[in-house]
Design an enzyme around this catalytic site. Sequence first.
Site, PDB file in Angstrom:
ATOM      1  N   SER A  98       0.653  -1.081  -0.069  1.00 18.11           N
ATOM      2  CA  SER A  98      -0.112  -0.094  -0.116  1.00 18.11           C
ATOM      3  C   SER A  98       0.819   1.195   0.016  1.00 18.11           C
ATOM      4  O   SER A  98       1.743   1.382  -0.745  1.00 18.11           O
ATOM      5  CB  SER A  98      -0.870  -0.194   1.001  1.00 18.11           C
ATOM      6  OG  SER A  98      -2.091   0.940   0.994  1.00 18.11           O
ATOM      7  N   ASP A 108      -8.657  -4.428  -6.019  1.00 13.53           N
ATOM      8  CA  ASP A 108      -8.342  -3.575  -4.971  1.00 13.53           C
ATOM      9  C   ASP A 108      -9.138  -2.290  -4.950  1.00 13.53           C
ATOM     10  O   ASP A 108      -9.106  -1.360  -5.684  1.00 13.53           O
ATOM     11  CB  ASP A 108      -6.985  -3.304  -4.943  1.00 13.53           C
ATOM     12  CG  ASP A 108      -6.174  -2.826  -3.695  1.00 13.53           C
ATOM     13  OD1 ASP A 108      -6.870  -2.067  -3.122  1.00 13.53           O
ATOM     14  OD2 ASP A 108      -5.139  -3.308  -3.260  1.00 13.53           O
ATOM     15  N   HIS A 135      -7.340  -5.829  -0.703  1.00 15.18           N
ATOM     16  CA  HIS A 135      -6.514  -4.720  -0.534  1.00 15.18           C
ATOM     17  C   HIS A 135      -5.209  -5.614  -0.815  1.00 15.18           C
ATOM     18  O   HIS A 135      -4.650  -6.187   0.400  1.00 15.18           O
ATOM     19  CB  HIS A 135      -6.350  -3.995   0.465  1.00 15.18           C
ATOM     20  CG  HIS A 135      -5.412  -2.556   0.649  1.00 15.18           C
ATOM     21  ND1 HIS A 135      -5.183  -1.833  -0.584  1.00 15.18           N
ATOM     22  CD2 HIS A 135      -4.839  -2.197   1.567  1.00 15.18           C
ATOM     23  CE1 HIS A 135      -4.269  -1.284  -0.461  1.00 15.18           C
ATOM     24  NE2 HIS A 135      -4.037  -0.940   0.863  1.00 15.18           N
TER      25      HIS A 135
END
Length: 514
Positions: free
Chosen positions: A227, A453, A483
């Site tokens: 991320s 995602d 995610h």
Amino acid sequence: MANPSRLRAAALTTSAALLAALLTGCGDGAGNGDLTTQRLDWKDCPAPSAAQGGGGTPSPLPDGTQWQCATMRAPLDWSRPKGDTIGIALIRARASGDPSRRIGSLIFNFGGPGGSGVTTLPAFGQDYATLNTRYDLVSFDPRGVGRSMPVECQSDAQLDQYFQQDATPDDSAEQAQLVDRTKEFNGDCAKHSEKILPHVRTTDAARDMDLMRQVLGDGKLHYFGISYGTELGGVYAHLFPRRVGRMTLDAVVDPTEDPEQSALGQAQGFQLALDNFARDCTSKIEDCPVGDTPQDVKNRIATLLRDLDRKPIPGAFPRQLTETAATNGIAQALYSKDFWEYLTEGLQQAYEGDGKILMLLSDSMNGRSENGEYSNITPANIAINCSDEKPRYTADEIRRKLPQFRAVSPLFGDFLAWSMLSCAGWAVPGSAVHPDVSAPGAAPILVVGNTGDPATPYEGAKKMVDALGKGVGVELTYKGQGHGAYDSKNKCVQSAVNGYLLDGKVPKAGTVCS
């Protein structure tokens, strides 16, 4: 209230605590000498501090490997490397395999920005057991986070009020109130964290990682970024291209977007995830308890949120579930398909007047523990983002952009548009419109994108590959939900990532896993 980057990694850094709920090492010194020669004093890890999220000491890995913690000294101001220092909290698990085959340290950043790596790595450590055979698994609290001179803004009681505010104002009076409360929060950050605020940019964290590499004794940086950790990895590669070892970026932030584009992309991503959730629920053999058709599911959620805007319902006593908290909780549950059952149950209960589950989901996003204490993920997140991002948006500008946001997401559009207000009145100017991740001459970097995602939309992976430069970024696609890709347990993804990190085998560009 969340801002766009706030949404993009919180689920990963808090999901272990969420599942359980649902079923400051710093100082100053001058004349620090050569920090690359410092020796780390590794010891048994203490229980996490409140800023790290609290809880007990980390449990050993399944093979019995113990976690060790240490503090690395780094310059407070990298433009004055001989000046005052701060402590960067580290954690590691020593490589479990044959010492003669040890590659070095594999440094993790799980995102946020603002998530504590010292608490997150042990929570997911068993997922990296294969990598642990040849690497020391290492993570850290980036500067401003957890035990690394944490950014502090408001008390727990004040944060309860902050997160109860209406983050999607309907009229000029509500807009003025949101602006005032945002500036009040940001002013408190400046008041309580004046010394660290100018020094929490992603470039500062990247320089800390290069110091970490040297202190750990590695010639190259081997890295796994997830991320926001992909942005940090890209910035590191830009600053130190010749020092990149084996690097994997998973759940990829689009480095070409400004905050508005990022927020708009997230609105679209969370809407896609909601569509997938609704389709999954209504396609099952048994009746979906929250709607008869995908559109019915979304219509009922929209009605719930409108009703909560007018009249909140009981949440986690004594707090009530507001429209903002419910939206935040729904977004949290969309981070992982594993959470969809909680979303279904939470919606079902909310329709009956009980908002506890959606409130707990929102609490997880905001870093609130069951005892009412908050980690510093929100203050750190806002501090890092506002230091990195140059644009500042006014209420009038955001109001004019609402139709565009609503067009891509009827449910999340307003929520993510108004989140762009989070840097209003911030004490430190932003450094750039978007990060520079160009890394000519760097070793191959494996970039993993997930088509489903919600927080870092799939298109960002290709943008990262292009921005890294020709011959550097190598894209791998996972056709899945949630995610990130590696922690989905997909064997194709894990085989490709493990093959690169352990054996240096670069997958063929464009490889697709499903």
